[in-house]
Design an enzyme around this catalytic site. Sequence first.
Site, PDB file in Angstrom:
ATOM      1  N   TYR A 213       0.798  -1.232   0.000  1.00 32.99           N
ATOM      2  CA  TYR A 213       0.000   0.000   0.000  1.00 32.99           C
ATOM      3  C   TYR A 213       0.828   1.279   0.000  1.00 32.99           C
ATOM      4  O   TYR A 213       0.387   2.305   0.506  1.00 32.99           O
ATOM      5  CB  TYR A 213      -0.976  -0.017   1.196  1.00 32.99           C
ATOM      6  CG  TYR A 213      -1.925  -1.198   1.118  1.00 32.99           C
ATOM      7  CD1 TYR A 213      -3.072  -1.126   0.329  1.00 32.99           C
ATOM      8  CD2 TYR A 213      -1.638  -2.395   1.770  1.00 32.99           C
ATOM      9  CE1 TYR A 213      -3.926  -2.219   0.217  1.00 32.99           C
ATOM     10  CE2 TYR A 213      -2.488  -3.498   1.654  1.00 32.99           C
ATOM     11  CZ  TYR A 213      -3.630  -3.399   0.881  1.00 32.99           C
ATOM     12  OH  TYR A 213      -4.462  -4.475   0.761  1.00 32.99           O
ATOM     13  N   HIS A 343     -18.179 -19.063  -6.296  1.00 30.80           N
ATOM     14  CA  HIS A 343     -17.887 -17.714  -5.802  1.00 30.80           C
ATOM     15  C   HIS A 343     -17.486 -16.826  -6.985  1.00 30.80           C
ATOM     16  O   HIS A 343     -16.585 -17.165  -7.757  1.00 30.80           O
ATOM     17  CB  HIS A 343     -16.786 -17.724  -4.733  1.00 30.80           C
ATOM     18  CG  HIS A 343     -16.688 -16.386  -4.071  1.00 30.80           C
ATOM     19  ND1 HIS A 343     -17.469 -16.024  -2.996  1.00 30.80           N
ATOM     20  CD2 HIS A 343     -15.962 -15.293  -4.384  1.00 30.80           C
ATOM     21  CE1 HIS A 343     -17.219 -14.772  -2.663  1.00 30.80           C
ATOM     22  NE2 HIS A 343     -16.310 -14.298  -3.501  1.00 30.80           N
ATOM     23  N   ALA A 344     -18.145 -15.680  -7.119  1.00 30.31           N
ATOM     24  CA  ALA A 344     -17.985 -14.837  -8.305  1.00 30.31           C
ATOM     25  C   ALA A 344     -16.555 -14.320  -8.450  1.00 30.31           C
ATOM     26  O   ALA A 344     -15.905 -13.980  -7.461  1.00 30.31           O
ATOM     27  CB  ALA A 344     -18.949 -13.652  -8.220  1.00 30.31           C
ATOM     28  N   HIS A 373     -20.111  -5.317 -10.047  1.00 30.03           N
ATOM     29  CA  HIS A 373     -18.834  -5.448  -9.331  1.00 30.03           C
ATOM     30  C   HIS A 373     -17.814  -6.188 -10.199  1.00 30.03           C
ATOM     31  O   HIS A 373     -16.685  -5.716 -10.390  1.00 30.03           O
ATOM     32  CB  HIS A 373     -19.068  -6.188  -8.004  1.00 30.03           C
ATOM     33  CG  HIS A 373     -17.808  -6.495  -7.260  1.00 30.03           C
ATOM     34  ND1 HIS A 373     -17.309  -5.664  -6.280  1.00 30.03           N
ATOM     35  CD2 HIS A 373     -16.929  -7.521  -7.371  1.00 30.03           C
ATOM     36  CE1 HIS A 373     -16.173  -6.174  -5.820  1.00 30.03           C
ATOM     37  NE2 HIS A 373     -15.926  -7.304  -6.462  1.00 30.03           N
ATOM     38  N   GLU A 374     -18.191  -7.332 -10.707  1.00 24.78           N
ATOM     39  CA  GLU A 374     -17.240  -8.145 -11.495  1.00 24.78           C
ATOM     40  C   GLU A 374     -16.842  -7.432 -12.781  1.00 24.78           C
ATOM     41  O   GLU A 374     -15.678  -7.464 -13.184  1.00 24.78           O
ATOM     42  CB  GLU A 374     -17.838  -9.526 -11.810  1.00 24.78           C
ATOM     43  CG  GLU A 374     -18.114 -10.405 -10.586  1.00 24.78           C
ATOM     44  CD  GLU A 374     -16.910 -10.568  -9.672  1.00 24.78           C
ATOM     45  OE1 GLU A 374     -15.771 -10.448 -10.156  1.00 24.78           O
ATOM     46  OE2 GLU A 374     -17.105 -10.788  -8.473  1.00 24.78           O
ATOM     47  N   HIS A 377     -13.965  -5.140 -12.413  1.00 25.85           N
ATOM     48  CA  HIS A 377     -12.641  -5.768 -12.526  1.00 25.85           C
ATOM     49  C   HIS A 377     -12.247  -5.880 -13.999  1.00 25.85           C
ATOM     50  O   HIS A 377     -11.139  -5.548 -14.388  1.00 25.85           O
ATOM     51  CB  HIS A 377     -12.655  -7.179 -11.927  1.00 25.85           C
ATOM     52  CG  HIS A 377     -12.738  -7.226 -10.422  1.00 25.85           C
ATOM     53  ND1 HIS A 377     -11.862  -6.576  -9.604  1.00 25.85           N
ATOM     54  CD2 HIS A 377     -13.599  -7.888  -9.594  1.00 25.85           C
ATOM     55  CE1 HIS A 377     -12.165  -6.836  -8.336  1.00 25.85           C
ATOM     56  NE2 HIS A 377     -13.213  -7.625  -8.306  1.00 25.85           N
ATOM     57  N   GLU A 401     -11.241  -3.621  -6.185  1.00 32.09           N
ATOM     58  CA  GLU A 401     -12.560  -4.005  -5.688  1.00 32.09           C
ATOM     59  C   GLU A 401     -13.567  -2.855  -5.737  1.00 32.09           C
ATOM     60  O   GLU A 401     -14.776  -3.072  -5.654  1.00 32.09           O
ATOM     61  CB  GLU A 401     -12.456  -4.540  -4.257  1.00 32.09           C
ATOM     62  CG  GLU A 401     -11.607  -5.799  -4.108  1.00 32.09           C
ATOM     63  CD  GLU A 401     -12.088  -6.958  -4.968  1.00 32.09           C
ATOM     64  OE1 GLU A 401     -13.276  -7.000  -5.318  1.00 32.09           O
ATOM     65  OE2 GLU A 401     -11.248  -7.819  -5.310  1.00 32.09           O
ATOM     66  N   HIS A 502     -12.944 -16.730   1.110  1.00 25.12           N
ATOM     67  CA  HIS A 502     -11.608 -16.148   0.955  1.00 25.12           C
ATOM     68  C   HIS A 502     -10.559 -16.773   1.866  1.00 25.12           C
ATOM     69  O   HIS A 502      -9.369 -16.569   1.655  1.00 25.12           O
ATOM     70  CB  HIS A 502     -11.680 -14.634   1.178  1.00 25.12           C
ATOM     71  CG  HIS A 502     -12.621 -13.970   0.202  1.00 25.12           C
ATOM     72  ND1 HIS A 502     -13.992 -14.167   0.257  1.00 25.12           N
ATOM     73  CD2 HIS A 502     -12.405 -13.154  -0.853  1.00 25.12           C
ATOM     74  CE1 HIS A 502     -14.570 -13.486  -0.720  1.00 25.12           C
ATOM     75  NE2 HIS A 502     -13.648 -12.866  -1.408  1.00 25.12           N
ATOM     76  N   ARG A 511      -8.821  -5.624   1.216  1.00 28.22           N
ATOM     77  CA  ARG A 511      -9.190  -4.946  -0.035  1.00 28.22           C
ATOM     78  C   ARG A 511     -10.651  -4.535  -0.063  1.00 28.22           C
ATOM     79  O   ARG A 511     -11.002  -3.477  -0.590  1.00 28.22           O
ATOM     80  CB  ARG A 511      -8.883  -5.868  -1.217  1.00 28.22           C
ATOM     81  CG  ARG A 511      -9.611  -7.189  -1.155  1.00 28.22           C
ATOM     82  CD  ARG A 511      -9.239  -8.138  -2.297  1.00 28.22           C
ATOM     83  NE  ARG A 511      -7.837  -8.535  -2.230  1.00 28.22           N
ATOM     84  CZ  ARG A 511      -7.206  -9.217  -3.179  1.00 28.22           C
ATOM     85  NH1 ARG A 511      -7.860  -9.597  -4.263  1.00 28.22           N
ATOM     86  NH2 ARG A 511      -5.953  -9.540  -3.056  1.00 28.22           N
ATOM     87  N   TYR A 512     -11.543  -5.354   0.486  1.00 26.91           N
ATOM     88  CA  TYR A 512     -12.977  -5.036   0.422  1.00 26.91           C
ATOM     89  C   TYR A 512     -13.331  -3.932   1.419  1.00 26.91           C
ATOM     90  O   TYR A 512     -14.207  -3.122   1.172  1.00 26.91           O
ATOM     91  CB  TYR A 512     -13.831  -6.272   0.688  1.00 26.91           C
ATOM     92  CG  TYR A 512     -13.542  -7.398  -0.274  1.00 26.91           C
ATOM     93  CD1 TYR A 512     -13.947  -7.322  -1.602  1.00 26.91           C
ATOM     94  CD2 TYR A 512     -12.837  -8.531   0.132  1.00 26.91           C
ATOM     95  CE1 TYR A 512     -13.671  -8.356  -2.499  1.00 26.91           C
ATOM     96  CE2 TYR A 512     -12.568  -9.567  -0.749  1.00 26.91           C
ATOM     97  CZ  TYR A 512     -12.975  -9.477  -2.063  1.00 26.91           C
ATOM     98  OH  TYR A 512     -12.698 -10.500  -2.939  1.00 26.91           O
TER      99      TYR A 512
HETATM  100  O1  X8Z Z   1     -15.687 -11.764  -3.097  1.00 28.78           O
HETATM  101  C1  X8Z Z   1     -16.315 -10.790  -3.467  1.00 28.78           C
HETATM  102  C2  X8Z Z   1     -16.606 -10.584  -4.956  1.00 28.78           C
HETATM  103  C3  X8Z Z   1     -15.529 -11.114  -5.799  1.00 28.78           C
HETATM  104  S1  X8Z Z   1     -14.065 -10.171  -5.680  1.00 28.78           S
HETATM  105  C4  X8Z Z   1     -17.891 -11.277  -5.319  1.00 28.78           C
HETATM  106  N1  X8Z Z   1     -16.799  -9.908  -2.576  1.00 28.78           N
HETATM  107  C5  X8Z Z   1     -16.601 -10.084  -1.153  1.00 28.78           C
HETATM  108  C6  X8Z Z   1     -17.368 -11.276  -0.624  1.00 28.78           C
HETATM  109  O2  X8Z Z   1     -18.237 -11.796  -1.345  1.00 28.78           O
HETATM  110  O3  X8Z Z   1     -17.144 -11.678   0.505  1.00 28.78           O
HETATM  111  C7  X8Z Z   1     -17.542  -8.687  -2.884  1.00 28.78           C
HETATM  112  C8  X8Z Z   1     -17.941  -8.125  -1.560  1.00 28.78           C
HETATM  113  C9  X8Z Z   1     -17.095  -8.810  -0.532  1.00 28.78           C
HETATM  114 ZN    ZN Z   2     -14.146  -8.303  -6.566  1.00 33.05          ZN
END
Ligand code: X8Z
Ligand code: ZN
Length: 603
Positions: A213, A343-344, A373-374, A377, A401, A502, A511-512
């Site tokens: 960072y 998971h997206a 959101h996607e 990216h 993100e 994650h 990051r989120y």
């Molecule tokens: O993982 C994600 C995206 C993909 S980068 C769908 N997000 C986090 C989650 O689902 O836990 C977006 C919000 C937070």
């Molecule tokens: Zn994302």
Amino acid sequence: MLKTKLLAAGAALAIVAGLPAAALAQAPKPTPAEAKAFADKAEADLARLSQYVQKAAWVRATYITEDTQWLEAKATSEITDLATKLAIEAAKYDGVAADPVTRRKLDILKRSLVAPAPQRPGAADEMATIASRLDSTYSTGKFAYKGKQITLNDAEDVMASSRDPAELKAVWEGWHSISPGMRADYAKLADMSNEGSRQLGYKDTGALWRSGYDMDPDAFAAETDRLWKQIEPFYKNLHCYVRARLNEKYGDAVQKRTGPIRADLLGNMWAQQWGNIYPLVAPKDEKTSYSLDTLLVNAGYDPTKMVKTGENFYVSLGLDPLPDTFWTRSQIVRPEGREVVCHASAWDVDDRDDIRIKMCTKVNGEDFYTIHHELGHNYYQRAYKDQPYLFKNGANDGFHEAIGDFVGLSALTPTYLNQIGLLKDVPGAEGDIPFLLEMALNKIAFMPFGLLVDRWRWEVFDGELKPEQYNDGWWKLRTQYQGIVPPGPRPADAFDPGAKYHVPGNVPYTRYFLAHVYQFQFHRAACQQAGWKGPLHRCSIYGDKAVGAKFNAMMEMGASKPWPEELKAFTGETRTDASAVADYFQPLNVWLTKQNKGEKCGW
Ligand code: X8Z
Ligand code: ZN
């Protein structure tokens, strides 16, 4: 998620020692020209391998079998080995007066790995195998419910819509039963990646993650504290209000009026976004709200039409349509007859034009938002495709993100939904509190979760939490930051962090949290540029090509500059600042404070 887990986003000026000083002292000091030659070759070598690794990872993620796991692990191990060697070598050029571009590339090389492997034969292989297995265990996880084996997708539907506390508890516990078996693998991965990080000169993997960072890693941790302090009072206000409504709905036996909230009552498996319980907490006299779920279903949307609609928003900003290959290669719905990672995520498989998303889209408001959101990216990846390989990344991972979330803030406004024919009437000012409350249930409620996932991992990496303490440590943070508790006692072998993608996916999470701040900074600046005079939450930049051009100019910079410079290019600001969040939600915070009169807030 951003496709490349290997090359973490971020930028230079980072700390980091290299090899032991004594070893360095003996070697003749390399010249700036040698530094450049090394960085250029390293970059070319990594770029060459990248497409092969991405393809193997894509095939595994869209077709999980023993064989595809093997192939992915083999490819990942190869690039991990290479990137680790290059990181060690890059440190030899510390202190060399390289030109600024080379200096930045060397710094990126040193911290490019999310999970560096120890330098010993077989270590990278072993780690890649464990990592692929963890991710696949999560993605194929199922449990018995009402005589059927159900998936996370099915379970999430129940969490979102059921109002039966016994059912919610059963499904919550069912999903959390898929992760105890992951604990040993996770501990091993953490151990090995710590060893790898130390060989690169970092204290542990947490320090490595915090180094991306453009500031000292300890200063970065303090930054996240500072931001959380800005947001915490607002979160406590929201928590207090929601808890009171849940108490009214379920009674003291299920949810008391004071203390933490039961985690399974909040409409989401991880209690990370609470928008699904909006109908339970809506203002009593409110008549103006609409359900995006219903609007989409009634208008006959299917997943592809939802993605087309998302693309159309970006095109309205003056950006190019998605390439044909996006449509033929993406996974937009869950395929039949094979296991996939639902998971997206968004990918750029060839680091140029082969951009794709991978989702198991359902026709509902949540996925409508996730599509934006996607695509954020993907549009970022496309914008920086002409950068050199090591700069093909976000200014930092929080930027990556935040792009799509920023667009989503406009795409959820009633004005925009009306413009595209989804919503018939745009509510007047009386619709502001309902709208803001629903937004806060998703955005403000998310922030403590966005922060604590990595707080937990930082504790794992620095040895404060041993495997037997993983679960208690997790719930300590969940209660401290989110003010929630599990629906019942947890079994001794529980590994609840493993039930969040994650963690087994080994994707850093701060990051989120950052993105939830940046997106409001981007939004405030964009609306200002658009000449918007009304309240921030009503602003939509749909169709504004001037804003689009300026935004794209920031995105084109990729990771080539320290993030404060990139933030400045679009917003004029140089700091991460939650005041934009406060500006956006200001009317709601006033309203919540009034509603909470007489309540004993906090937990
Ligand atoms: O993982 C994600 C995206 C993909 S980068 C769908 N997000 C986090 C989650 O689902 O836990 C977006 C919000 C937070
Ligand atoms: Zn994302």
